[in-house]
Design a protein around this motif. Structure first.
Motif, PDB file in Angstrom:
ATOM      1  N   PRO A 347      35.942  39.571  40.817  1.00 24.37           N
ATOM      2  CA  PRO A 347      37.348  39.638  40.405  1.00 24.37           C
ATOM      3  C   PRO A 347      38.175  38.501  41.015  1.00 24.37           C
ATOM      4  O   PRO A 347      37.785  37.929  42.017  1.00 24.37           O
ATOM      5  CB  PRO A 347      37.795  40.988  40.961  1.00 24.37           C
ATOM      6  N   LYS A 348      39.306  38.210  40.376  1.00 23.73           N
ATOM      7  CA  LYS A 348      40.210  37.169  40.873  1.00 23.73           C
ATOM      8  C   LYS A 348      41.355  37.829  41.637  1.00 23.73           C
ATOM      9  O   LYS A 348      41.914  38.828  41.188  1.00 23.73           O
ATOM     10  CB  LYS A 348      40.767  36.340  39.713  1.00 23.73           C
ATOM     11  N   GLY A 349      41.704  37.270  42.760  1.00 24.74           N
ATOM     12  CA  GLY A 349      42.737  37.857  43.602  1.00 24.74           C
ATOM     13  C   GLY A 349      44.141  37.670  43.039  1.00 24.74           C
ATOM     14  O   GLY A 349      44.390  36.754  42.245  1.00 24.74           O
ATOM     15  N   PRO A 350      45.081  38.519  43.465  1.00 22.66           N
ATOM     16  CA  PRO A 350      46.460  38.493  42.968  1.00 22.66           C
ATOM     17  C   PRO A 350      47.311  37.440  43.671  1.00 22.66           C
ATOM     18  O   PRO A 350      48.318  37.751  44.317  1.00 22.66           O
ATOM     19  CB  PRO A 350      46.950  39.905  43.263  1.00 22.66           C
ATOM     20  N   ASN A 380      50.712  45.595  48.547  1.00 22.79           N
ATOM     21  CA  ASN A 380      50.355  45.732  47.128  1.00 22.79           C
ATOM     22  C   ASN A 380      51.083  44.656  46.334  1.00 22.79           C
ATOM     23  O   ASN A 380      52.205  44.875  45.853  1.00 22.79           O
ATOM     24  CB  ASN A 380      50.719  47.119  46.612  1.00 22.79           C
ATOM     25  N   PRO A 381      50.487  43.476  46.193  1.00 22.42           N
ATOM     26  CA  PRO A 381      51.169  42.371  45.510  1.00 22.42           C
ATOM     27  C   PRO A 381      51.127  42.455  43.995  1.00 22.42           C
ATOM     28  O   PRO A 381      51.826  41.698  43.314  1.00 22.42           O
ATOM     29  CB  PRO A 381      50.390  41.139  45.994  1.00 22.42           C
ATOM     30  N   TYR A 382      50.307  43.363  43.433  1.00 24.15           N
ATOM     31  CA  TYR A 382      50.107  43.380  41.981  1.00 24.15           C
ATOM     32  C   TYR A 382      51.385  43.586  41.180  1.00 24.15           C
ATOM     33  O   TYR A 382      51.595  42.922  40.154  1.00 24.15           O
ATOM     34  CB  TYR A 382      49.056  44.427  41.622  1.00 24.15           C
ATOM     35  N   LYS A 387      51.321  43.582  37.241  1.00 26.60           N
ATOM     36  CA  LYS A 387      50.033  44.244  37.045  1.00 26.60           C
ATOM     37  C   LYS A 387      49.940  45.494  37.918  1.00 26.60           C
ATOM     38  O   LYS A 387      50.731  45.688  38.837  1.00 26.60           O
ATOM     39  CB  LYS A 387      48.876  43.294  37.380  1.00 26.60           C
ATOM     40  N   THR A 388      48.953  46.325  37.607  1.00 29.01           N
ATOM     41  CA  THR A 388      48.655  47.507  38.409  1.00 29.01           C
ATOM     42  C   THR A 388      47.478  47.197  39.322  1.00 29.01           C
ATOM     43  O   THR A 388      46.487  46.601  38.888  1.00 29.01           O
ATOM     44  CB  THR A 388      48.296  48.704  37.501  1.00 29.01           C
TER      45      THR A 388
END
Length: 629
Positions: A347-350, A380-382, A387-388
Motif C-alpha cells: 500500500p501507499k502511505g497517506p 489519522n492523516p487520512y 479518505k478513510t
C-alpha cells in the motif's frame, strides 16, 4: 488551541546561543565552489574534481566514490539518496538509489529463522547495491566529466592509502564477525594471527579486488568510447558491467556463497529512480526532502507542527523550547514509525495528509504544556486527504485509541523502560552512522547526499572488494508495526537517510545533511531552526547543542522487538545544560542523559546572495571536513 505554556517555566536559555560564541572550527568561505564530506581525504577528492573543471555533481560523485573506498561508514555495495538543485530548471530533484529486497526476502522467510527483524549483519542483511548505479545516473544526467575522471581519486586510494584510526579501529573491534566472512577477512585483517590483526592508523591500506572492480567499470567506459559511443552510452556500458556483466556474476556468487539471496535478475532489474521531492513551506522558506521511503518527511511534519508556536520568543534551548521540540518530534516519529514506506509499492502511505498544515495543527493541539506524553501514537492523516483510514483496526491491535482523552496506558508494542537510561548498545543503534556530502558551484548546482550501507564490520561479496548493504534490517516483519514497510522482494526499506535542501525566494538558501541513524532529522531540524529562528551562521548552527529524543522505534540494530522499542521521556542533552533547565525537565517527566557534543556531524552550505558567496559549515562532532574556493 490551548496556550502551550504557563508562567511556571523558567525563561532563561539553558545554553548561550552559539551566535554569541566562538566556534571550534572556522566557517568556510568560497566564491567558486564548496566541497564538504565526512572524511578529509574525500573532501580533497571533491576539490581535485572541481580543479579538473567538474561541476558540483561531478565533485559529489568523486566524494561519494572516495568515502565508499574508505569503509568505516559505508561501502560501494550500499545505497545513495540525493537532492540536487538544477540551476537550469531552477527546481529541486530527487534521486532514489536505494537497493531493494532480493528474491525470497519475505516476512515468513525471516520469521522461520527466528527473527523479529531482518538481521543486522552478513549476506542476509543485504539489499541490492544502489550506490554504483546512483553515481553513474548522476553523472549521465547532471555531471560533465567521465567516470574515469571522477573515479580517479578513489582508484588511487584503492591502490593504497594511509588508513585513518577510526576505520582501522572499527576493523579491529569487529574482527570476530569479520572472520566469519572469508572475503572480508582477506581484505580487513592484514595481520592475521597477530595481537592486532587489523591495519594500524597510518598504514597503507591496499584493496586489490576493489581496484580491479573499479578498473573494469572504467575499462567498459573507455572501450565504448573507442567504439564511437557517446558519453551517455559509455557510462551505461560501465553501469551494465556492474549490474549485468562479470562484476554482477561475481557479486552474486560471493553473496550466495555466504548465504545471501541476491540473484542476477535482482541486479539486472534494479534501477535508480528520479522522483519529485516532498516539500513544505516554513515561514517563507521551501524545505525539500526525499519521499517517505526515507524518514525525511519527519522534519517536514515537525516544521509544520512547530510553525504553530513562537519558538524565537521561547529562547534557544530553554525548557519551553526543548519541551516543544521534543513533543513535535515525538508526534512526527510516531507517524513515521507506522505510515512511512516505499511509495513505489502497495500500500501507499497517506503522505498528502501527513504533510497537510491542518493535520499539523491538529497534532500540535495534542502537546501537553506541562509534561511529556509517553503515550503519543500515530495520528489519522487520512481525513486530511479526503479518505478513510483502512488501518484503524491495526492501530487498535497495536494499542492505540484515536480518542486520546481515553489513553492512560502505554501502547503494548511501545512500552519502554521509562526509568532506565540508554545503554551503550542502544545509543550506538540510535546513532549508527553513514556519511554526508555537500557540494555547490558558481553555476548554481547544489548537491546534498546521505549515502550509506556496507559499513564495518562489512560482509564483502566474493572477489569484488565490495561490502554488501545492511539495510534489510530497516524493514519490519509485523504489519502491526508498519503495514507500509513490510519486507517484500523488489521493495525498498524505509531508511533513515535524509539529505535536505531549502530555497528562499526561489533560490538556494541552505543545503545540509548529517549521519546518525534515527537522529538525522532531529539534528537537521534543529540546525535549520538555529539558522532561521536564532540567527546563527552555518558553522555556529552546525556546532550548536541539540537534543535527541529516544521516544521512537529504532530503525537499525537488534533482531528482537525489545531491542527496538521506544524509550519514552528519554532525552539526550548537552553536558553544559544548566541545573535549572535540568530540574525543570525532570519535573515534566523527562529522563536525562548527557554528552559533550550533541550537534551531530552536520555538513552544510549557506548561500549568501547579498555578497555572492558560499558559506560552509562542518561540525566539530567527528571527522567531517570541507574545502572551499
Amino acid at each position: 488551541m490551548k496556550h502551550l505554556f504557563s508562567a511556571l517555566f523558567l525563561s532563561a536559555a539553558s545554553i548561550l546561543p552559539l551566535s554569541a560564541q566562538q566556534t571550534q572550527k572556522p566557517v568556510l568561505h568560497g566564491r567558486n565552489w564548496m566541497a564538504i564530506t565526512g572524511k578529509p581525504l574525500a573532501a580533497t577528492a571533491g576539490a581535485m574534481t572541481f580543479q579538473k573543471g567538474g561541476n558540483a555533481v561531478d565533485a559529489a560523485c568523486a566524494m561519494l566514490a572516495a568515502t565508499c573506498t574508505m569503509w568505516d561508514t559505508l561501502s560501494w555495495g550500499g545505497e545513495t539518496q540525493v537532492l540536487i538543485y538544477n540551476p537550469k530548471t531552477k527546481k529541486v530533484l530527487a534521486i532514489n538509489a536505494m537497493g531493494v529486497a532480493p528474491t525470497g526476502a519475505t516476512a515468513d522467510f525471516f520469521k522461520n529463522k527466528g527473527y523479529n527483524f531482518p538481521p543486522e549483519y552478513g549476506a542476509l542483511a543485504a539489499t541490492t547495491p544502489g550506490t554504483p548505479g546512483g553515481l553513474i545516473y548522476m553523472l549521465i544526467n547532471y555531471g560533465t566529466l567521465s567516470l574515469e575522471q571522477v573515479l580517479a581519486p578513489a582508484m588511487e586510494m584503492a591502490a593504497g592509502y594511509p588508513i585513518e584510526a577510526q576505520a582501522a579501529n572499527s576493523m579491529e573491534r569487529g574482527k570476530e564477525l569479520i572472520k566469519q566472512w572469508p572475503y572480508s577477512k582477506k581484505v580487513f585483517l592484514t595481520h592475521p594471527g597477530e595481537k592486532r590483526e587489523a591495519p594500524e592508523a597510518g598504514e597503507i591500506f591496499v584493496q586489490k579486488d576493489l581496484l580491479t572492480t573499479l578498473t573494469k567499470m572504467v575499462a567498459a567506459e573507455k572501450t565504448a568510447l573507442k567504439q564511437g559511443k557517446n558519453r551517455k552510452q559509455a557510462l551505461m556500458a560501465a553501469y551494465d558491467r556492474f549490474y549485468k556483466g562479470d562484476i554482477a556474476k561475481e557479486f552474486v556468487r560471493g553473496c550466495q556463497e555466504q548465504g545471501g539471496l541476491i540473484t542476477m535478475e535482482d541486479l539486472a532489474k534494479w534501477k535508480p529512480i528520479e522522483e519529485e521531492p516532498l516539500t513544505v513551506n516554513y515561514k517563507g522558506i521551501d524545505v525539500y526532502k526525499l519521499q517517505q521511503w526515507t524518514q525525511g518527511p519527519v522534519m517536514l511534519q515537525a516544521l509544520n507542527i512547530l510553525e504553530n508556536f513562537d519558538l524565537k520568543s521561547m529562547g534557544y534551548n530553554s525548557p519551553k523550547y526543548i519541551h516543544t521540540l521534543y513533543q513535535a518530534m515525538n508526534l512526527s516519529f510516531a507517524d513515521r514509525d507506522f505510515y512511512y514506506g516505499d511509495p513505489a509499492t502497495t500500500p501507499k502511505g497517506p503522505i498528502k495528509g501527513l504533510l497537510s498544515k491542518e493535520y499539523a495543527k491538529q497534532r500540535a493541539g495534542l502537546i501537553q504544556y506541562d509534561k511529556n506524553n509517553p503515550d503519543i501514537g500515530p495520528g489519522n492523516p487520512y481525513p486530511f486527504e479526503g479518505k478513510t483510514n483502512p488501518y484503524l483496526n491495526l492501530l487498535k491491535q497495536r494499542g492505540f485509541d484515536q480518542d486520546t482523552t481515553k489513553r492512560n496506558f502505554a501502547p503494548k508494542h511501545d512500552l519502554g523502560q521509562l526509568n532506565q537510561m540508554p545503554d551503550d548498545l542502544y545509543q550506538d543503534r540510535l546513532w549508527r552512522g553513514t556519511t554526508s556530502i555537500e557540494a555547490a558551484d558558481k553555476e548554481g548546482w547544489v548537491v546534498s547526499v546521505t549515502p550509506s550501507g556496507g559499513w564495518l564490520p562489512a560482509c564483502i561479496a566474493g572477489e569484488t572488494g565490495i561490502g554488501m548493504s545492511q539495510r534489510m534490517q530497516s524493514f519490519v516483519l509485523d504489519s502491526t508495526l508498519n503495514p507500509f514497510n513490510l519486507v517484500a522482494p523488489g521493495k525498498r526499506p524505509r531508511v533513515t537517510l535524509s539529505p535536505s535542501l531549502a530555497l528562499k525566494n526561489g533560490r538556494p538558501f541552505l543545503s545540509s545533511a548529517v549521519q546518525g541513524g534515527d537522529t538525522q532529522d532531529q539534528n537537521l531540524l534543529q540546525f535549520f531552526l538555529n539558522v532561521t529562528e536564532f540567527g546563527m551562521n552555518v558553522q555556529q548552527a552546525s556546532e550548536a547543542a541539540n537534543i535527541n529524543t529516544n521516544q521512537l522505534w529504532l530503525s537499525l540494530g537488534g533482531t528482537k522487538t525489545e531491542d527496538r522499542k521506544p524509550k519514552p521521556g528519554q532525552i539526550l542533552l548537552n553536558s553544559n545544560t544548566s541545573t535549572a533547565t535540568r530540574e525543570e525537565l525532570k519535573k515534566m517527566g523527562y529522563f536525562l542523559s548527557f554528552s559533550d557534543r550533541t550537534s551531530g556531524p552536520i555538513n552544510a552550505i549557506y548561500f549568501d546572495w547579498t555578497h555572492g558567496s558560499l558559506w560552509g559549515g562542518s561540525s566539530n562532532h567527528g571527522e567531517d571536513y570541507g574545502i572551499g574556493w
